[in-house]
Write a protein that holds these residues in place. Structure first.
Motif, PDB file in Angstrom:
ATOM      1  N   VAL A 148       0.836  -1.201   0.000  1.00 52.19           N
ATOM      2  CA  VAL A 148       0.000   0.000   0.000  1.00 52.19           C
ATOM      3  C   VAL A 148       0.873   1.254   0.000  1.00 52.19           C
ATOM      4  CG1 VAL A 148      -1.607   1.360   1.400  1.00 52.19           C
ATOM      5  CG2 VAL A 148      -2.014  -1.081   1.040  1.00 52.19           C
ATOM      6  N   GLU A 168       1.399   3.845  -2.995  1.00 58.31           N
ATOM      7  CA  GLU A 168       0.734   5.070  -2.570  1.00 58.31           C
ATOM      8  C   GLU A 168      -0.792   4.937  -2.624  1.00 58.31           C
ATOM      9  OE1 GLU A 168       2.458   8.094  -5.040  1.00 58.31           O
ATOM     10  OE2 GLU A 168       4.305   8.163  -3.866  1.00 58.31           O
ATOM     11  N   LEU A 169      -1.284   3.764  -2.225  1.00 54.18           N
ATOM     12  CA  LEU A 169      -2.722   3.543  -2.205  1.00 54.18           C
ATOM     13  C   LEU A 169      -3.340   4.228  -0.988  1.00 54.18           C
ATOM     14  CD1 LEU A 169      -2.807  -0.214  -3.270  1.00 54.18           C
ATOM     15  CD2 LEU A 169      -3.080   1.820  -4.690  1.00 54.18           C
ATOM     16  N   THR A 190     -12.914   8.015  -3.140  1.00 52.32           N
ATOM     17  CA  THR A 190     -12.455   8.422  -4.468  1.00 52.32           C
ATOM     18  C   THR A 190     -12.927   9.816  -4.849  1.00 52.32           C
ATOM     19  OG1 THR A 190     -14.346   7.244  -5.452  1.00 52.32           O
ATOM     20  CG2 THR A 190     -12.243   6.069  -5.329  1.00 52.32           C
ATOM     21  N   PRO A 239      -3.739   7.890  -7.283  1.00 53.35           N
ATOM     22  CA  PRO A 239      -2.867   6.705  -7.324  1.00 53.35           C
ATOM     23  C   PRO A 239      -3.587   5.453  -7.800  1.00 53.35           C
ATOM     24  CG  PRO A 239      -2.601   7.900  -5.250  1.00 53.35           C
ATOM     25  CD  PRO A 239      -3.793   8.485  -5.928  1.00 53.35           C
ATOM     26  N   VAL A 240      -4.863   5.305  -7.428  1.00 52.66           N
ATOM     27  CA  VAL A 240      -5.645   4.140  -7.851  1.00 52.66           C
ATOM     28  C   VAL A 240      -5.838   4.154  -9.359  1.00 52.66           C
ATOM     29  CG1 VAL A 240      -7.871   2.972  -7.653  1.00 52.66           C
ATOM     30  CG2 VAL A 240      -6.807   3.995  -5.625  1.00 52.66           C
ATOM     31  N   LEU A 250      -2.551   3.399 -11.257  1.00 53.52           N
ATOM     32  CA  LEU A 250      -2.247   1.975 -11.313  1.00 53.52           C
ATOM     33  C   LEU A 250      -3.134   1.271 -12.328  1.00 53.52           C
ATOM     34  CD1 LEU A 250      -1.668   0.793  -7.631  1.00 53.52           C
ATOM     35  CD2 LEU A 250       0.002   0.886  -9.484  1.00 53.52           C
ATOM     36  N   ILE A 280      -1.246  -6.304  -9.388  1.00 55.00           N
ATOM     37  CA  ILE A 280      -2.439  -5.710  -8.787  1.00 55.00           C
ATOM     38  C   ILE A 280      -3.501  -6.785  -8.554  1.00 55.00           C
ATOM     39  CG2 ILE A 280      -4.321  -4.063  -9.151  1.00 55.00           C
ATOM     40  CD1 ILE A 280      -2.310  -2.408 -10.810  1.00 55.00           C
TER      41      ILE A 280
END
Length: 208
Positions: free
Chosen positions: A77, A81-82, A113, A121-122, A125, A139
């Motif tokens: 994480v 950077e989640l 979100t 970051p999400v 990815l 992932i």
């Protein structure tokens, strides 16, 4: 008398050399571990990466890795950077009334979100995974084993149900913030929760 032989090594260094093993913590140690983690996760995937392997890549003792990160999931994480760790996400989903689990999950995902610093970051990815098979596998392994399977086990439902629930919510996030489909992109979070929660509840309910 100083208590130390004149011709001996400094106290604590019997042979005059720095002992191998744990590197003393420094301002950059955490950054070194995270850099090694990103490289190791990208090369080996989430499942095959180990704390020992990441520590070796960073040149530190595994105990120092555990000093900064409670688990491999937590290190992933931080490296990616989640915005949330499974250790906090899963209890939030599964605790409380079973008939409200869909609403809790829907509100959490849409509220989280809605903040750009959590969302970016999400989405970054996701974009990378669409064109990079190795990143997609990494992932997939993390989401499957660290989140989806654990939620399914806690709720005692088949994993396909948690996969469907998360897939629908992630699709909404993509349409809302990447495609910017209107009126989905500008509607209030609570209105979306009211619309989506019953469907997400059906996915996560063991009765249907």
């Amino acid at each position: 008398m100083s208590g130390q032989p004149a011709d001996g090594p400094p106290a604590g260094e019997p042979d005059g050399r720095r002992r191998p093993g744990r590197r003393p913590g420094s301002a950059d140690t955490r950054g070194q571990i995270l850099a090694a983690a990103r490289e190791t996760f990208a090369e080996k995937g989430f499942d095959k990466a180990t704390v020992r392997g990441i520590a070796r890549q960073a040149g530190v003792d595994p105990a120092l890795v555990h000093h900064y990160f409670a688990s491999k999931e937590g290190m992933f994480v931080a490296a990616m950077e989640l915005p949330v760790e499974p250790e906090s996400l899963i209890p939030m989903i599964v605790s409380g009334p079973r008939e409200e689990v869909g609403e809790r999950l829907t509100r959490f995902v849409l509220t989280m979100t809605s903040a750009a610093e959590a969302r970016q970051p999400v989405l970054a990815l996701a974009r990378t995974a669409m064109t990079n098979d190795r990143m997609a596998a990494m992932i997939r392994e993390f989401v499957t084993h660290a989140i989806l399977n654990r939620v399914a086990e806690a709720l005692q439902i088949p994993p396909i149900r948690t996969e469907a629930a998360f897939a629908q919510l992630f699709g909404v996030v993509l349409m809302r913030y990447v495609v910017k489909l209107e009126p989905l992109a500008s509607v209030d979070v609570e209105e979306l929760v009211e619309l989506l929660a019953p469907t997400i509840q059906r996915y996560l309910d063991d009765s249907g």
